[in-house]
Structures are given as C-alpha cells and as structure tokens.
Scaffold this active site. Structure first.
Site, PDB file in Angstrom:
ATOM      1  N   SER A 113      14.813  36.257  41.174  1.00 19.51           N
ATOM      2  CA  SER A 113      13.972  36.561  42.333  1.00 19.51           C
ATOM      3  C   SER A 113      13.912  38.031  42.715  1.00 19.51           C
ATOM      4  CB  SER A 113      14.425  35.741  43.546  1.00 19.51           C
ATOM      5  OG  SER A 113      13.939  34.417  43.443  1.00 19.51           O
ATOM      6  N   LYS A 116      10.564  39.739  42.824  1.00 14.13           N
ATOM      7  CA  LYS A 116       9.700  39.802  44.005  1.00 14.13           C
ATOM      8  C   LYS A 116       9.601  41.218  44.559  1.00 14.13           C
ATOM      9  CE  LYS A 116      10.371  34.952  45.389  1.00 14.13           C
ATOM     10  NZ  LYS A 116      11.249  34.416  44.339  1.00 14.13           N
ATOM     11  N   SER A 170      12.953  33.859  49.990  1.00  9.40           N
ATOM     12  CA  SER A 170      12.703  33.924  48.551  1.00  9.40           C
ATOM     13  C   SER A 170      11.754  32.817  48.103  1.00  9.40           C
ATOM     14  CB  SER A 170      14.013  33.850  47.751  1.00  9.40           C
ATOM     15  OG  SER A 170      13.834  34.362  46.449  1.00  9.40           O
TER      16      SER A 170
END
Length: 406
Positions: A113, A116, A170
């Site tokens: 993640s 991102k 997230s």
C-alpha cells in the site's frame, strides 16, 4: 572504411558527440568494495516472495556510487544502524536530499500500500477536492481479503473524502475510484500510465506500477530509494500533509444502505507514538510483506525512512522505522552516502547532454518489452548503415538520370 573510422570522422567533424559523464548518477565500479552486511534480525520463518529483478550492472547508479551495494551503505566512523528484519531501507533528509544511510537501496520489491503515495503524487494535482465521485461496481471489485474503506455502489463521495479513505484507512476501493476519475476517459489504465510517467520524471527508475493501490501484480516493483523520492514529492504538498496527518475522519452516510456513516482512524501509529511525526504510510501484502514510509522532524531537520520486505520482528514495521529515524537523527547533519535526485537531475540522467551542449538521442527499443535489448542510435554501426543507405540512394538516382538522358 570501418564503422569505428566513420564514427571517429563524424566526431571530428562535430556531427557526432562524444559521451560525457553525469554528476547525478555513477556507474558501478568494476572493482566493487566488499559488501558490508546490513544489521539484520532473521525471522523464525520467511514466507517466499517473488524474486527481485537483477540490477543492470552497467546502468548508472541513481543517487551516487555509494548506493551501488546490496548491503549496508553508512557514513564512516558512525554508530551502526539498528538491526531490522527488512530486506531494504533508506533514511534520507527531506530538505537537503542527503541519504544518511541505506540497506540495498535499489532492491526492487513489491510495494504493497505504500504504492498509494505514488498515486497521491500523481493524482492530487489533477483532481478538484470538491468534485463528487459516484462509486461504481468496478471501484469495489477487490480480492475477498483486502483493505477497503467501505464505499458503496452508487454512493456519492467528494474527492477530498476519498483521499482520507485512501491515506488513513488504506482503502483500495478509494484508490480505484480516485484512479478512475483522475484518468478521465482513459480511466484507471490512464492513471497507471501517468503514475509510471511521474516515477520516471522523479528519477524513480526502479518503479513500475501496475495497480493504483499496491495490490500484488506481476512486474510491479519499487525500491526503498524510489519510495524516498516519491515521499519527498508528497511531503512538499500541503494538501497531502493535511490528508495524511489526520488522526480520524467521519465517513459520510450513504442512505439507505449506510444511513449513519462511520469514523475511520489513521493506521500510521507513528503519528501518535513518535515525537515530531510528520506522517507516512503503512503497507502489507503476502508478496511484499510489510512495507513502511514515515517522516519526522527534530532539531530543525526533517527525515524520511522507507522500509521494504520486513516481518513483525523485532517489532512492527513502523517501529523498525522509528528505530532507523532515531539513528538518522543521531548522525551529523553533514553525514551522507548519496542523495535523492531532483526532477531536473533525473531529466539530465534520462537525456544526458552531449559535449556540444545538445542532448543525445534517445535509445530505440528493438526487442519485446522485458527482453532488455536496445539499439542505440548513436552506435557506429548504425551511423555506417545510414551513410551506406544515403550513398545507395544517391547512386540509384544518378543511374536513373543517365538512363533518362539517353
């Protein structure tokens, strides 16, 4: 005349530029110094992860020759960094760009993640925070076990709300929605292409994005060095900092399916447990293992730490990041083993100037993607071929004219 003779003649005539060295990247030394192992805590079990693509030894080392190692890069005569279970990490100064220390900084691994952060750097400038996004079924098409903020099909969400869902919770559903809208008529694929273009612009050449969220995908990689470059770009944006440092956010109701809404909390424990914390991002997938990016300020300095491929020993990934930050803050402000390139430096690296001040032509790919073979339009063999082709065309033209004259 040989191909090398043609090249020499063209250089002498000023038609071909001789190569020049770049200050922003250094080739790996043919007599590389002994590799110093990183202080490492070996977990009881290490789940198998995808093999990291080998680095091209002939390619320049982005950030300096001191980073051309698969082991530890640390200033001389300083206290050793703390042991971690991470496969790679970087500690860098957000303001000066100096890299204070690193472990295998250009190792390419799955991002999870922390991907991102690249989505944010790419899409924040493109999207109006007040624009309302209507969630689609495609936004919510995710693996059964995944991180999602809880969007509902047909729900109406301002872009600003989706940024909170992306960076606090997230949410992979928020990532899909933001990427779809930022891509315009091209949708998510256009945003993925823009993410890769942005990584290239920054000099994050170890990075290749395939998903906007960081969910595992073949051929998706980044490095601890690249994550530091991307984080530096993000933390220069006040809007990113505002979203990223919020401790909690009230997710809006979407009646009738969700009549009340709910509260989401920031998953980055650094914000509440580390003095001077500036924000960051956590990540985990089966293939990436634990990844982490965190930043903090102390004594007038702002440092960022990036961690890849960690297990939860000796502590959570963010705790390992905190230990590395403590080590970095304990180093002299002048300590450095390399640097984070600027976008201008990256541009010179990708299109280096020739001796005459012009830019060298870009190399032309002649092999399928992934084959790794390129044809350089500056090679003597290509130049000789062009010369011969011109002579052949001129000869044919002369013969045609003579025949027509008869």
């Amino acid at each position: 005349m040989s191909a090398s003779s043609v090249a020499v003649a063209l250089v002498s005539a000023g038609l071909l530029a001789a190569p020049v060295a770049l200050p922003t990247a250094s080739p790996a030394s043919p007599t590389t110094a002994a590799i110093v192992p990183c202080p490492h805590v070996t977990p009881p079990t290490i789940p198998p992860t995808p093999a990291s693509p080998p680095r091209d030894a002939a390619a320049p080392v982005v950030g300096g020759a001191g980073l051309a190692t698969t082991g530890l890069a640390a200033p001389a005569a300083v206290k050793a960094p703390p042991a971690t279970s991470a496969q790679s990490w970087v500690v860098a100064d957000l303001d000066t760009g100096a890299i204070l220390g690193a472990c295998d900084p250009h190792l390419r691994r799955r991002p999870a993640s922390v991907q991102k952060l690249l989505l944010a750097d790419t899409a924040l400038p493109k999207l109006n925070p007040s624009q309302v996004v209507v969630a689609t079924a495609a936004d919510l098409k995710l693996p059964r076990v995944t991180s999602a903020v809880g969007m509902v099909v047909g729900g109406h969400y301002p872009v600003s709300t989706l940024w909170y869902g992306l960076l606090l919770e997230s949410g992979n559903d928020a990532a899909n929605a933001l990427a779809r809208v930022a891509g315009g008529s091209g949708g998510v694929p256009a945003t993925i292409a823009a993410m890769n273009a942005e990584a290239h612009r920054l000099g994050a050449d170890d990075t290749h994005a395939v998903t906007p969220s960081g969910l595992d995908a073949a051929d998706q990689f980044t490095s601890a060095y690249d994550l530091a470059l991307i984080a530096r770009a993000d933390f220069a944006r006040p809007d990113f900092v505002r979203y990223d440092t919020a401790l909690r956010f009230q997710w809006p109701a979407q009646p009738p399916r969700d009549p009340h809404g709910f509260q989401i909390q920031n998953e980055n424990k650094l914000l509440t447990e580390y003095p001077g914390a500036l924000g960051g991002k956590t990540g985990f997938t089966d293939q990436a293992r634990h990844t982490y990016v965190g930043a903090a300020q102390r004594g007038g300095r702002r440092l960022v730490v990036t961690v890849m491929g960690a297990e939860i020993v000796p502590a959570r990934a963010e705790k390992q990041g905190e230990a590395l930050l403590n080590w970095g803050f304990g180093l002299p402000a002048t300590a450095s083993v390399g640097h984070l390139v600027t976008a201008d430096e990256a541009a010179r690296l990708h299109n280096p100037p020739s001796a005459s001040g012009s830019h060298r032509p870009a190399r032309v790919r002649v092999a399928p993607a992934g084959a790794g073979a390129f044809l350089d339009t500056r090679t003597p063999q290509v130049i000789l071929g062009v010369v011969l082709l011109v002579l052949a065309v001129a000869g044919m033209s002369l013969m045609w004219r003579l025949r027509r004259g008869r």
